[in-house]
Design a protein around this motif. Sequence first.
Motif, PDB file in Angstrom:
ATOM      1  N   ASN A  12       0.840  -0.949  -0.070  1.00  0.00           N
ATOM      2  CA  ASN A  12       0.083  -0.051   0.002  1.00  0.00           C
ATOM      3  C   ASN A  12       0.739   1.287  -0.037  1.00  0.00           C
ATOM      4  OD1 ASN A  12      -2.214  -1.541   0.206  1.00  0.00           O
ATOM      5  ND2 ASN A  12      -2.181  -1.565   2.364  1.00  0.00           N
ATOM      6  N   ASP A  14       1.007   3.633   2.048  1.00  0.00           N
ATOM      7  CA  ASP A  14       1.404   3.906   3.554  1.00  0.00           C
ATOM      8  C   ASP A  14       2.416   2.892   3.881  1.00  0.00           C
ATOM      9  OD1 ASP A  14      -0.089   1.721   4.137  1.00  0.00           O
ATOM     10  OD2 ASP A  14      -1.654   3.009   5.343  1.00  0.00           O
ATOM     11  N   THR A  16       1.788  -0.282   4.401  1.00  0.00           N
ATOM     12  CA  THR A  16       1.443  -1.447   4.905  1.00  0.00           C
ATOM     13  C   THR A  16       0.958  -2.362   3.938  1.00  0.00           C
ATOM     14  OG1 THR A  16      -0.749  -0.339   4.846  1.00  0.00           O
ATOM     15  CG2 THR A  16       0.646   0.068   6.737  1.00  0.00           C
ATOM     16  N   GLN A  18       2.064  -5.414   2.738  1.00  0.00           N
ATOM     17  CA  GLN A  18       2.957  -6.062   1.828  1.00  0.00           C
ATOM     18  C   GLN A  18       2.448  -7.431   1.689  1.00  0.00           C
ATOM     19  OE1 GLN A  18       7.028  -5.724   2.862  1.00  0.00           O
ATOM     20  NE2 GLN A  18       7.779  -7.687   2.275  1.00  0.00           N
TER      21      GLN A  18
END
Length: 169
Positions: A12, A14, A16, A18
């Motif tokens: 993402n 941001d 996060t 993965q």
Amino acid sequence: IMSGNDEIWSINNDATGQRQLTNNSADEHAPLASSVDDSIFFASNRTGAVRIWKMNADGSDQTQITRSEGGGPLLVSPDGRWLYFHHSLHKTLWRVPVEGGEEELVLDKRKHQIAVSPDGLLAAFPEKQGAEIVLMIASLADGQTSRTFKLAVPQSELFALRWSADGEN
């Protein structure tokens, strides 16, 4: 965990979420997210030769798209019908229907780099002219050069050649 081969992952904005999208003994590389839907096209040697595959953004439904040719995906046409790709061996420009089908040679110029314009009408590629490297722009309709740009530093190399999103630069 090191698998010893190239795989495709997503993350993402941001940093996060993965997630590994491919996981097999083949090398998968050169992912291209479609601008038309949530598909991802990528190159894989899982059949023994480099071919282009398609998967959903979550890694599901991995399907082989090219059968006789392969290379690096470059652009999904604005109408969502065609995937343009740079042939890995011949270094020429090809296209294939995004759902798979017969591959078609589009630009028969052997170049180490080719970039297709966002509208799918032009290709850009470097070409050596004497001691200089120039940037050539050719029509995909007929292969004819429409413009030539001299580089600010004539002996420079062009790496990761790309068009801007609006196709103007």
